[in-house]
Design a protein around this motif. Sequence first.
Motif, PDB file in Angstrom:
ATOM      1  N   GLU A 171     -16.787 -54.608  18.809  1.00 24.20           N
ATOM      2  CA  GLU A 171     -16.870 -53.709  17.527  1.00 24.20           C
ATOM      3  C   GLU A 171     -18.441 -53.427  16.922  1.00 24.20           C
ATOM      4  N   ALA A 172     -19.410 -54.104  17.617  1.00 22.38           N
ATOM      5  CA  ALA A 172     -20.928 -53.843  17.332  1.00 22.38           C
ATOM      6  C   ALA A 172     -21.529 -52.681  18.189  1.00 22.38           C
ATOM      7  N   ARG A 173     -20.858 -52.270  19.367  1.00 23.22           N
ATOM      8  CA  ARG A 173     -21.105 -51.360  20.067  1.00 23.22           C
ATOM      9  C   ARG A 173     -21.137 -49.865  19.728  1.00 23.22           C
ATOM     10  N   THR A 174     -22.089 -49.582  18.506  1.00 20.48           N
ATOM     11  CA  THR A 174     -21.912 -48.450  17.786  1.00 20.48           C
ATOM     12  C   THR A 174     -23.240 -47.605  17.660  1.00 20.48           C
ATOM     13  N   LEU A 175     -22.959 -46.438  17.371  1.00 24.35           N
ATOM     14  CA  LEU A 175     -24.108 -45.487  17.325  1.00 24.35           C
ATOM     15  C   LEU A 175     -25.263 -46.272  16.493  1.00 24.35           C
ATOM     16  N   VAL A 236     -18.078 -48.621  25.684  1.00 23.75           N
ATOM     17  CA  VAL A 236     -18.607 -48.576  24.270  1.00 23.75           C
ATOM     18  C   VAL A 236     -17.579 -47.723  23.642  1.00 23.75           C
ATOM     19  N   PRO A 237     -16.988 -48.324  22.743  1.00 21.06           N
ATOM     20  CA  PRO A 237     -15.815 -47.632  22.072  1.00 21.06           C
ATOM     21  C   PRO A 237     -16.102 -46.448  21.223  1.00 21.06           C
ATOM     22  N   ASP A 238     -17.196 -46.394  20.641  1.00 22.02           N
ATOM     23  CA  ASP A 238     -17.781 -45.445  19.473  1.00 22.02           C
ATOM     24  C   ASP A 238     -17.922 -43.974  20.210  1.00 22.02           C
TER      25      ASP A 238
END
Length: 351
Positions: A171-175, A236-238
């Motif tokens: 959940e922290a793998r964000t832009l 990376v889900p974002d």
Amino acid sequence: MAVISTEERRAIQQRLMSLGSPNLALIYGDATGEDASWTLNQPPVVVVVNLIGRLSESTEMAIIVCDALVLMTPNNASNPEITTIADCLRAQSAQAAFNPVQELWIGSEPMVNRGGLRALLSEIAQGYHHGVIYVAGGPMSGRSHSFHLIRHVARNWNIPHHRVDFALEIEARTLLHLYGALQKAYDLVDDDPPTEEGATPGDVASKFAARLRDRLAAVPLVNPKPWLVIDFSEDVPDPAVPEFIRLLCADRDANQFDNCVIFVLGPTAHLESMRGDLLNLQVEDLGPVAQTEIFEAAVVLNQRGQNKLDDATLGARAAQIYDDVTQLPEDAQFPALRRALLELRREVRAP
């Protein structure tokens, strides 16, 4: 950092203690280049402790002492051990002086199958102005492993380098994570970043890329240019992340800002979306394992080892490693190759 191990230090110390004061003075003078007359009036243990302390921090001094011990007492039973210590120190010195781009072993890690990346790094050294380099590969291809080579070369050339990866909770793998880490590399702070609310992932990526582009364009140029390494995975889900990377790299490729070299270690699938917008994009597409680099890595390893294999045995071993690895599925080849080379390293007792 000590250049010899505790066991090596003990072996050299025992040999030095067995010498008489005149021979000890000769070795002290040769190793240090200093007047050693004072040593003749000191207990041998004082001289040995002094010399051991100094050679422990100097590869050159340690080699001189080892060579002198062997020449001075050619029939001593411990000469093979002392000779091995000197040979290993010479190999380490040669490694340090070697072109870092061509290094096949970085610390304890094998670095093979990177011919394209090596060529690009060499071109940078020759003055080529590459803006974006993409190291592409599938899962378990070793693309993240390429960072060892990039970092090794950067350190040897005194180039500032920064790595951003996604080794975080999913959940922290964000832009925002990527954007913040890239800003940190330049000591930038954005107290009012673009909003993510009410926008598509493409719009969000465009806003953040434009903001970072403008801020980087205002950063004074430094030489050498820092290397920014983005280690980007399939996990990376974002959806804004790959689009942001594409846009930022496109701006760098078009020289909208020119104060860094960007390395992307990313999936092959993402590479295809980058090619159309980056006319100057440089690519290392990790493919099948190359037999020649396996053999070269094995030879280098054997040269640095204390228990060297003969040429025939080494050649057969390298060929067997290649045959075993290439029979595996592509996503299993790199881990298997790494294990095989590390096992060979242990066997020959290379540093």
